[in-house]
Design a protein around this motif. Sequence first.
Motif, PDB file in Angstrom:
ATOM      1  N   GLU A 114      32.387  55.633  25.081  1.00 52.55           N
ATOM      2  CA  GLU A 114      33.579  54.799  24.905  1.00 52.55           C
ATOM      3  C   GLU A 114      34.087  54.291  26.254  1.00 52.55           C
ATOM      4  O   GLU A 114      34.380  53.106  26.412  1.00 52.55           O
ATOM      5  CB  GLU A 114      34.660  55.606  24.207  1.00 52.55           C
ATOM      6  CG  GLU A 114      35.954  54.850  23.996  1.00 52.55           C
ATOM      7  CD  GLU A 114      37.011  55.701  23.297  1.00 52.55           C
ATOM      8  OE1 GLU A 114      37.802  55.108  22.569  1.00 52.55           O
ATOM      9  OE2 GLU A 114      37.021  56.928  23.479  1.00 52.55           O
ATOM     10  N   GLU A 115      34.168  55.179  27.241  1.00 56.04           N
ATOM     11  CA  GLU A 115      34.643  54.797  28.570  1.00 56.04           C
ATOM     12  C   GLU A 115      33.695  53.811  29.232  1.00 56.04           C
ATOM     13  O   GLU A 115      34.122  52.828  29.832  1.00 56.04           O
ATOM     14  CB  GLU A 115      34.783  56.036  29.453  1.00 56.04           C
ATOM     15  CG  GLU A 115      35.850  56.998  29.015  1.00 56.04           C
ATOM     16  CD  GLU A 115      35.761  58.333  29.736  1.00 56.04           C
ATOM     17  OE1 GLU A 115      34.835  58.543  30.543  1.00 56.04           O
ATOM     18  OE2 GLU A 115      36.617  59.190  29.475  1.00 56.04           O
ATOM     19  N   VAL A 116      32.405  54.074  29.133  1.00 57.95           N
ATOM     20  CA  VAL A 116      31.411  53.202  29.761  1.00 57.95           C
ATOM     21  C   VAL A 116      31.428  51.826  29.104  1.00 57.95           C
ATOM     22  O   VAL A 116      31.390  50.799  29.786  1.00 57.95           O
ATOM     23  CB  VAL A 116      29.999  53.832  29.701  1.00 57.95           C
ATOM     24  CG1 VAL A 116      28.960  52.867  30.217  1.00 57.95           C
ATOM     25  CG2 VAL A 116      29.979  55.132  30.500  1.00 57.95           C
ATOM     26  N   VAL A 127      25.715  45.995  34.651  1.00 59.41           N
ATOM     27  CA  VAL A 127      24.810  46.970  34.054  1.00 59.41           C
ATOM     28  C   VAL A 127      25.287  48.337  34.522  1.00 59.41           C
ATOM     29  O   VAL A 127      25.639  48.516  35.686  1.00 59.41           O
ATOM     30  CB  VAL A 127      23.351  46.733  34.518  1.00 59.41           C
ATOM     31  CG1 VAL A 127      22.445  47.846  34.059  1.00 59.41           C
ATOM     32  CG2 VAL A 127      22.855  45.391  34.032  1.00 59.41           C
ATOM     33  N   ALA A 128      25.325  49.295  33.616  1.00 60.34           N
ATOM     34  CA  ALA A 128      25.712  50.657  33.988  1.00 60.34           C
ATOM     35  C   ALA A 128      24.472  51.420  34.410  1.00 60.34           C
ATOM     36  O   ALA A 128      23.510  51.528  33.656  1.00 60.34           O
ATOM     37  CB  ALA A 128      26.396  51.373  32.827  1.00 60.34           C
ATOM     38  N   GLU A 144      23.474  46.853  24.616  1.00 56.19           N
ATOM     39  CA  GLU A 144      22.649  47.976  24.161  1.00 56.19           C
ATOM     40  C   GLU A 144      23.515  49.155  23.728  1.00 56.19           C
ATOM     41  O   GLU A 144      23.235  49.810  22.722  1.00 56.19           O
ATOM     42  CB  GLU A 144      21.699  48.419  25.276  1.00 56.19           C
ATOM     43  CG  GLU A 144      20.632  47.406  25.611  1.00 56.19           C
ATOM     44  CD  GLU A 144      19.931  47.712  26.928  1.00 56.19           C
ATOM     45  OE1 GLU A 144      20.471  48.491  27.751  1.00 56.19           O
ATOM     46  OE2 GLU A 144      18.841  47.163  27.129  1.00 56.19           O
ATOM     47  N   LEU A 145      24.576  49.427  24.491  1.00 59.98           N
ATOM     48  CA  LEU A 145      25.451  50.545  24.166  1.00 59.98           C
ATOM     49  C   LEU A 145      26.211  50.277  22.866  1.00 59.98           C
ATOM     50  O   LEU A 145      26.318  51.158  22.010  1.00 59.98           O
ATOM     51  CB  LEU A 145      26.424  50.811  25.317  1.00 59.98           C
ATOM     52  CG  LEU A 145      27.323  52.030  25.200  1.00 59.98           C
ATOM     53  CD1 LEU A 145      26.519  53.300  24.926  1.00 59.98           C
ATOM     54  CD2 LEU A 145      28.149  52.200  26.469  1.00 59.98           C
ATOM     55  N   ALA A 146      26.702  49.072  22.688  1.00 61.44           N
ATOM     56  CA  ALA A 146      27.409  48.732  21.452  1.00 61.44           C
ATOM     57  C   ALA A 146      26.474  48.844  20.245  1.00 61.44           C
ATOM     58  O   ALA A 146      26.864  49.363  19.201  1.00 61.44           O
ATOM     59  CB  ALA A 146      27.985  47.334  21.548  1.00 61.44           C
ATOM     60  N   LEU A 147      25.243  48.385  20.381  1.00 58.78           N
ATOM     61  CA  LEU A 147      24.276  48.478  19.301  1.00 58.78           C
ATOM     62  C   LEU A 147      23.987  49.937  18.952  1.00 58.78           C
ATOM     63  O   LEU A 147      23.939  50.317  17.785  1.00 58.78           O
ATOM     64  CB  LEU A 147      22.986  47.756  19.682  1.00 58.78           C
ATOM     65  CG  LEU A 147      21.879  47.724  18.647  1.00 58.78           C
ATOM     66  CD1 LEU A 147      22.323  46.954  17.419  1.00 58.78           C
ATOM     67  CD2 LEU A 147      20.629  47.087  19.236  1.00 58.78           C
ATOM     68  N   TYR A 148      23.808  50.769  19.965  1.00 58.47           N
ATOM     69  CA  TYR A 148      23.558  52.199  19.756  1.00 58.47           C
ATOM     70  C   TYR A 148      24.718  52.840  19.001  1.00 58.47           C
ATOM     71  O   TYR A 148      24.515  53.576  18.036  1.00 58.47           O
ATOM     72  CB  TYR A 148      23.340  52.894  21.105  1.00 58.47           C
ATOM     73  CG  TYR A 148      23.164  54.383  20.976  1.00 58.47           C
ATOM     74  CD1 TYR A 148      21.929  54.921  20.660  1.00 58.47           C
ATOM     75  CD2 TYR A 148      24.237  55.252  21.174  1.00 58.47           C
ATOM     76  CE1 TYR A 148      21.766  56.294  20.533  1.00 58.47           C
ATOM     77  CE2 TYR A 148      24.082  56.611  21.050  1.00 58.47           C
ATOM     78  CZ  TYR A 148      22.842  57.139  20.730  1.00 58.47           C
ATOM     79  OH  TYR A 148      22.683  58.489  20.592  1.00 58.47           O
ATOM     80  N   LEU A 149      25.933  52.551  19.421  1.00 57.93           N
ATOM     81  CA  LEU A 149      27.099  53.164  18.791  1.00 57.93           C
ATOM     82  C   LEU A 149      27.312  52.640  17.376  1.00 57.93           C
ATOM     83  O   LEU A 149      27.784  53.379  16.515  1.00 57.93           O
ATOM     84  CB  LEU A 149      28.324  52.956  19.661  1.00 57.93           C
ATOM     85  CG  LEU A 149      28.265  53.719  20.983  1.00 57.93           C
ATOM     86  CD1 LEU A 149      29.395  53.283  21.909  1.00 57.93           C
ATOM     87  CD2 LEU A 149      28.296  55.215  20.756  1.00 57.93           C
TER      88      LEU A 149
END
Length: 153
Positions: A114-116, A127-128, A144-149
Amino acid sequence: MARNEDRTWTWRLGRLFASLAKKLHYPALATVPVSAAMLSRLEAVTPAQTLGDAAQLVARGTSPLPVIDEDGHPVGVVTRDSLAHALATSGPRASIAGASTGTVVTVEPSASAEEVLAVLREHPDAVAMVVDHGSAVGMITADELALYLDRLA
């Protein structure tokens, strides 16, 4: 050898937390560490390598391409577009240092997804890079992170 074992352990722990949060119907964003979603097999270049070297990696599907110094610290990221521009203006023998690099946000493997995601949304082109004990161990983009979550929900 021990460093690779640490990375694998960190990744597995992240997956375990994600799975546990899902089973308990706990808010996934608050409990999932970014290490569960990151790309952990990094193909990267150093600032001293050539644009031609980077082009070969991008041609194999690695994009964005992390730029990591000799000590393993992230210093930037080269996108497909910035690489194409640098190749057109400088040629394949020029160093990566001449290419424009995108913004890199460094985070710990245990940082919450969530923080990232919030940080990445503040910097849309960033990019993280997940950094453990000073060395890059993974990376992830906001998309990519939004898709994963979304898949966890």
